[in-house]
Design a protein around this motif. Structure first.
Motif, mmCIF file in Angstrom:
data_model
loop_
_atom_site.group_PDB
_atom_site.id
_atom_site.type_symbol
_atom_site.label_atom_id
_atom_site.label_comp_id
_atom_site.label_asym_id
_atom_site.label_seq_id
_atom_site.Cartn_x
_atom_site.Cartn_y
_atom_site.Cartn_z
ATOM 1 N N ALA A 151 45.961 13.006 58.335
ATOM 2 C CA ALA A 151 46.112 13.415 59.736
ATOM 3 C C ALA A 151 47.456 14.101 59.963
ATOM 4 O O ALA A 151 47.542 15.115 60.670
ATOM 5 C CB ALA A 151 45.977 12.197 60.653
ATOM 6 N N ARG A 152 48.501 13.584 59.364
ATOM 7 C CA ARG A 152 49.824 14.191 59.500
ATOM 8 C C ARG A 152 49.885 15.562 58.826
ATOM 9 O O ARG A 152 50.749 16.373 59.143
ATOM 10 C CB ARG A 152 50.899 13.268 58.933
ATOM 11 N N ALA A 153 48.969 15.804 57.908
ATOM 12 C CA ALA A 153 48.893 17.120 57.251
ATOM 13 C C ALA A 153 47.963 18.062 58.016
ATOM 14 O O ALA A 153 47.591 19.128 57.502
ATOM 15 C CB ALA A 153 48.409 16.957 55.816
ATOM 16 N N ASP A 154 47.575 17.655 59.234
ATOM 17 C CA ASP A 154 46.708 18.457 60.102
ATOM 18 C C ASP A 154 45.332 18.717 59.504
ATOM 19 O O ASP A 154 44.738 19.776 59.721
ATOM 20 C CB ASP A 154 47.374 19.798 60.460
ATOM 21 N N LEU A 155 44.831 17.736 58.754
ATOM 22 C CA LEU A 155 43.508 17.888 58.155
ATOM 23 C C LEU A 155 42.418 17.235 59.003
ATOM 24 O O LEU A 155 41.236 17.310 58.650
ATOM 25 C CB LEU A 155 43.494 17.279 56.742
#
Length: 325
Positions: free
Chosen positions: A28-32
């Motif tokens: 989620a933090r990698a915008d996935l």
């Protein structure tokens, strides 16, 4: 689930627990925008654990369910979509992968992170199940320190039972191994190590008949399989099952490489499986450590491996499109 039926996700995390929710946090933090399908036991084995004292960041300890709620909230904060649902079929031959959830809904995944965990094997008696987390446990490393200067029993006769019993002597005043046969299956070395420990005793040809107590273990009844005699050990306060674990990986049999027990084999120092785009973490691929902290670590690795793989795929497609232009 209907609102996401037919949707394609960059990352789908199959299973929850420390591994799956950590993978979701990093993805989620990698915008996935990962989707987490929690499976039949949301939060994993820790949801049946009363107290966790060995996870960093909780100096006063924490209950297993509370810790999993914290993991879930943190992953959701960064955009992970966490749903109650069980993946019961995956079409691995097509890309993106097609996943069936709860036998009716279909979603698609460009990559999959397997964090289905493993389940301890239990005897199946009513009192054992009723007292799980109240003095009945399947993890000496997790719970041994709660039984300082107490009498505990270990059920089993293999290497795991010998190892668990020996470990428990660090804390317990007495450890009784209860084994249903008249000889151990464990290696000679492990047997010798346990039998030479003055704190360890053995009850041969015996099996757990009943766990006594309501809120906490308050004794056990042991049945001799030869004579039928039932003996009460009134001073026992802890029961440790050491008859093995079964990884929850049946969904991936015949597709991903596994060892003889069913643990998924990953490539080198990574979480890559033998199928491109599928990554495995936590107890589904760890038969050695089986700790919340190590599961969380491999969850982080799986998310990072998936992120890099997706980036490489995107770059390869861009280069192919450019070459065809």
């Amino acid at each position: 689930m209907e609102d996401i039926a037919g949707k394609t996700f960059k990352v789908v995390v199959v299973g929850s627990g420390p591994a799956g929710l950590t993978a979701a946090l990093y993805a989620a933090r990698a915008d996935l925008a990962p989707l987490v399908l929690e499976g039949p036991e949301p939060g994993g084995q820790l949801t049946t654990t009363t107290d966790v004292e060995n996870f960093p960041g909780y100096p006063e300890g924490v209950t297993g369910p509370k810790m999993m709620d914290d993991f879930k909230a943190q992953a959701a904060r960064f955009g992970a979509d966490i749903r109650y649902g069980t993946v019961d079929h995956i079409e691995f031959a097509q890309r993106p992968f097609k996943l069936r959830v709860d036998e009716e809904h279909h979603i698609f995944a460009e990559s999959i992170i397997v964090s289905t965990g493993a389940s301890a094997k239990w005897l199946g008696i009513e009192s054992e199940q009723r007292m799980r987390g109240r003095g009945v446990t399947a993890c000496a490393t997790c719970d041994g320190a709660f039984f300082r200067n107490q009498h505990v029993i270990v059920i089993g006769g293999g290497d795991t039972a010998m190892e668990e019993a020996t470990f428990l002597t660090r804390y317990a005043s007495k450890v009784t191994i209860v084994h249903r046969r008249d000889e151990f299956r464990a290696s000679k070395h492990m047997q010798k190590r346990a039998l030479n420990n003055p704190k360890i005793e053995v009850m041969w040809n015996s099996e757990l008949d009943e766990v006594l107590g309501e809120q906490v273990v308050d004794g056990v009844k042991i049945k001799n399989r030869v004579t039928g005699e039932v003996q009460t050990l009134a001073d026992v306060t802890g029961v440790f099952l050491a008859i093995g674990h079964k990884p929850n990986t049946d969904l991936f049999k015949g597709v991903l490489e596994m060892d003889e027990t069913g643990y998924i084999i990953t490539e080198g120092k990574s979480t890559k499986t033998t199928l491109e785009g599928v990554f495995a973490c936590g107890d589904a691929q760890d038969s050695v450590y089986r700790q919340a902290i190590t599961a969380a670590g491999t969850g982080c690795m799986a998310a990072m491996d998936a992120e890099r793989w997706l980036e490489n795929q995107a770059e390869a497609k861009a280069e192919e499109a450019e070459a065809q232009a």
